[in-house]
Design an enzyme around this catalytic site. Structure first.
Site, PDB file in Angstrom:
ATOM      1  N   GLN A 293       0.545  -1.167  -0.236  1.00 24.76           N
ATOM      2  CA  GLN A 293      -0.355   0.143  -0.619  1.00 24.76           C
ATOM      3  C   GLN A 293       1.034   1.275  -0.090  1.00 24.76           C
ATOM      4  O   GLN A 293       0.576   2.425  -0.876  1.00 24.76           O
ATOM      5  CB  GLN A 293      -1.189  -0.073   1.375  1.00 24.76           C
ATOM      6  CG  GLN A 293      -1.672   1.298   1.387  1.00 24.76           C
ATOM      7  CD  GLN A 293      -2.720   1.291   0.266  1.00 24.76           C
ATOM      8  OE1 GLN A 293      -3.396   0.390  -0.123  1.00 24.76           O
ATOM      9  NE2 GLN A 293      -3.205   2.407  -0.509  1.00 24.76           N
TER      10      GLN A 293
ATOM     11  N   HIS B 204       2.717   2.932  -3.324  1.00 31.08           N
ATOM     12  CA  HIS B 204       2.041   3.675  -4.126  1.00 31.08           C
ATOM     13  C   HIS B 204       2.556   5.292  -4.358  1.00 31.08           C
ATOM     14  O   HIS B 204       2.250   5.331  -5.016  1.00 31.08           O
ATOM     15  CB  HIS B 204       0.103   4.010  -3.467  1.00 31.08           C
ATOM     16  CG  HIS B 204      -0.348   2.733  -3.321  1.00 31.08           C
ATOM     17  ND1 HIS B 204      -1.077   2.668  -5.272  1.00 31.08           N
ATOM     18  CD2 HIS B 204      -1.026   1.876  -3.468  1.00 31.08           C
ATOM     19  CE1 HIS B 204      -1.987   1.975  -5.864  1.00 31.08           C
ATOM     20  NE2 HIS B 204      -1.641   1.107  -4.588  1.00 31.08           N
TER      21      HIS B 204
ATOM     22  N   GLU C  74     -10.457   3.806   1.679  1.00 31.48           N
ATOM     23  CA  GLU C  74     -10.730   3.390   0.374  1.00 31.48           C
ATOM     24  C   GLU C  74     -10.105   1.445   0.753  1.00 31.48           C
ATOM     25  O   GLU C  74     -11.262   1.864  -0.683  1.00 31.48           O
ATOM     26  CB  GLU C  74      -9.679   3.372   0.354  1.00 31.48           C
ATOM     27  CG  GLU C  74      -9.636   3.415  -1.134  1.00 31.48           C
ATOM     28  CD  GLU C  74      -8.593   3.780  -2.362  1.00 31.48           C
ATOM     29  OE1 GLU C  74      -8.038   4.206  -3.354  1.00 31.48           O
ATOM     30  OE2 GLU C  74      -6.925   3.962  -1.754  1.00 31.48           O
ATOM     31  N   HIS C  75      -9.705   0.929   1.117  1.00 30.63           N
ATOM     32  CA  HIS C  75      -9.088  -0.256   0.728  1.00 30.63           C
ATOM     33  C   HIS C  75      -9.625  -0.550   2.178  1.00 30.63           C
ATOM     34  O   HIS C  75      -8.336  -0.549   3.255  1.00 30.63           O
ATOM     35  CB  HIS C  75      -8.483  -0.752   0.145  1.00 30.63           C
ATOM     36  CG  HIS C  75      -8.021  -0.037  -0.570  1.00 30.63           C
ATOM     37  ND1 HIS C  75      -7.185   0.961  -1.066  1.00 30.63           N
ATOM     38  CD2 HIS C  75      -8.087  -0.331  -2.428  1.00 30.63           C
ATOM     39  CE1 HIS C  75      -7.398   1.069  -2.400  1.00 30.63           C
ATOM     40  NE2 HIS C  75      -7.695   0.504  -3.131  1.00 30.63           N
TER      41      HIS C  75
ATOM     42  N   ASP D  62      -7.800  -3.973  -7.377  1.00 31.45           N
ATOM     43  CA  ASP D  62      -6.326  -2.746  -7.807  1.00 31.45           C
ATOM     44  C   ASP D  62      -6.554  -3.350  -9.919  1.00 31.45           C
ATOM     45  O   ASP D  62      -6.660  -2.815 -10.281  1.00 31.45           O
ATOM     46  CB  ASP D  62      -5.138  -3.255  -7.707  1.00 31.45           C
ATOM     47  CG  ASP D  62      -5.301  -2.221  -6.422  1.00 31.45           C
ATOM     48  OD1 ASP D  62      -6.099  -1.630  -6.132  1.00 31.45           O
ATOM     49  OD2 ASP D  62      -4.155  -3.012  -5.609  1.00 31.45           O
TER      50      ASP D  62
ATOM     51  N   HIS E  53     -51.420  25.948  -7.903  1.00 24.85           N
ATOM     52  CA  HIS E  53     -50.982  24.852  -8.065  1.00 24.85           C
ATOM     53  C   HIS E  53     -52.218  23.885  -7.699  1.00 24.85           C
ATOM     54  O   HIS E  53     -52.527  23.021  -8.197  1.00 24.85           O
ATOM     55  CB  HIS E  53     -50.005  24.129  -6.603  1.00 24.85           C
ATOM     56  CG  HIS E  53     -48.903  24.299  -7.398  1.00 24.85           C
ATOM     57  ND1 HIS E  53     -47.678  25.454  -8.100  1.00 24.85           N
ATOM     58  CD2 HIS E  53     -47.952  23.606  -7.365  1.00 24.85           C
ATOM     59  CE1 HIS E  53     -46.838  25.046  -7.690  1.00 24.85           C
ATOM     60  NE2 HIS E  53     -46.268  23.913  -7.658  1.00 24.85           N
TER      61      HIS E  53
END
Length: 430
Positions: free
Chosen positions: A260, A263, A327-328, A361, A420
């Site tokens: 991770q 990245h 996120e993950h 991924d 209306h």
């Protein structure tokens, strides 16, 4: 490099806040400069983009931004056949998974006698997919952004990607675009790409929605054009939370943790467990592996956003997991399906020891364009739904209208909208 286990219960408010905040960036500081670029594109169109990219290609004209068929052919010659083969496998799985997301195209019901109401699905006419470039090639992001739109039925899908010197697009990106079936690819990046997609120029027709990850300038630009076009969730640096009990294998978890943080210097990884022994074993394994790993110059910086945390029990670990809203999320517990039922907030969830984040991924079929920075508290990952509008409709008989006449006229007059009410009475009196 040395990580040590930390007890969640002993974290200071400042330390807890820094872990939860990770590298979230306040893009408001660049709003003004980004807005200036966007306003300029709205007024002068292609000329702004040409001026910006003259540094890459001296004889640049607006028509040069569009990738040609010859450039696609050249890209195939540069990308190994083995990579092409596996991009096609990944594409097939992505299409299969996202096709399953399609709702029934139209449904309706009788709400009351004489009143039929329903909903239909209508794909967007167009979508723009932003694909990062220059620093690294991300052909997987091409597939993840384009294919849900294609499956949804979007007729015009456009890709923009930052070019390199000579106004050359990354060949891996171009091959992935071709595999996904998109021919309209522009060599544009940053706010210049977002502005062209949002407002349109003489050579680029505007789109209805812009999706895909980018740097903070891309994020700021997307947020500024929201309303003019739709966008997906704001994207930031990648992050993962590993939730494990005593069944976790330290050698797997250590590699998942390090994968991770390779990245990006702003990426984040957190391990949460109720087993102090596992936490220590993972720390030891990371320390053992670290000197042998590539990309340590990136990981050295990312480690400031990382932590190995020990919870009092699994309930406390889950409470932190839901607060972090990763996120993950990897779930490595004795019964991951049981644990899953207690997870409320995550972008994409990876269950069991044989499902590390890289499977999503690249190739399992789920989407990797996901909410970051606690945005999973309110956003979902990119899906077919992002490219479909769902208008409702109703059909009433006169009897159906009569059954609601008093309700409608009463509420309309209570809100100070007498005309209306007249719309209803006139019909019922006719």
């Amino acid at each position: 490099m040395r990580l040590n286990p930390e007890k969640i219960a002993d974290l200071s408010p400042e330390r807890l806040d820094s872990i939860l905040r990770r590298s979230m960036q306040d893009v408001s500081e660049i709003y003004n400069s980004t807005k200036t670029i966007l306003d300029d594109i709205r007024q002068r169109g292609d000329a702004v983009n040409v001026e910006h990219y003259l540094k890459l290609k001296g004889d640049l004209k607006a028509e040069h931004f569009l990738v040609t068929p010859q450039e696609i052919e050249d890209a195939y010659r540069q990308v190994p056949d083995e990579v092409v083969k596996h991009l096609k496998i990944a594409a097939k799985n992505i299409v299969t998974f996202h096709t399953a997301q399609l709702d029934r195209p139209q449904w309706q019901m009788e709400v009351m006698p004489g009143i039929i109401a329903g909903r239909k699905n209508t794909p967007l006419d167009s979508a723009g997919c932003y694909v990062p470039g220059r620093r690294a090639a991300y052909p997987s992001s091409v597939l993840m952004t384009i294919l849900p739109a294609v499956v949804a039925g979007v007729k015009r899908v456009v890709v923009t990607t930052p070019p390199d010197e000579g106004l050359v697009a990354n060949p891996y990106t171009l091959v992935a675009c071709d595999i996904a079936g998109v021919k309209e690819v522009y060599k544009l990046g940053g706010p210049w790409a977002v502005g062209a997609l949002a407002y349109g120029t003489d050579t680029i027709t505007k789109v209805a929605k812009i999706v895909g990850p980018g740097n903070k300038y891309v994020t700021a630009a997307k947020m500024l054009v929201y309303g003019q076009v739709d966008i997906d969730s704001p994207a930031g640096p990648s992050e993962a939370l590993l939730l494990a009990d005593s069944t976790g294998r330290p050698e797997f978890l250590a590699l998942d943790f390090l994968s991770q943080v390779e990245h990006d210097p702003d990426a984040a990884a957190v391990l949460v467990t109720d087993d102090p022994g596992l936490a220590q074993a993972v720390c030891d394994e990371i320390e053992r592996l670290y000197p042998t790993m590539p990309r340590t110059e990136i990981m050295d910086q990312a480690m400031r956003y990382c932590a190995i945390l020990v919870a009092e029990d699994m309930e406390a670990a889950l409470e932190f997991t839901n607060t972090y809203a990763a996120e993950h999320l990897e779930i490595v517990t004795a019964d991951p399906f049981l644990t899953l039922q207690k997870v409320r907030h995550a972008g994409s969830i990876f269950m069991g020891p044989w499902a590390p984040v890289p499977v999503g991924d690249y190739a399992s079929g789920t989407n990797h364009v996901l909410p970051t920075g606690q945005a999973a508290l309110s956003f979902s990952g990119l899906s077919v739904d992002d490219f479909i509008k769902k208008p409702t409709y109703q059909y009433l008989t006169k009897e159906g209208l009569a059954s609601l006449g008093t309700t409608i006229t009463t509420l309309a007059e209570a809100e100070g909208l007498p005309i209306h009410a007249m719309c209803i009475r006139k019909r019922l009196e006719s």
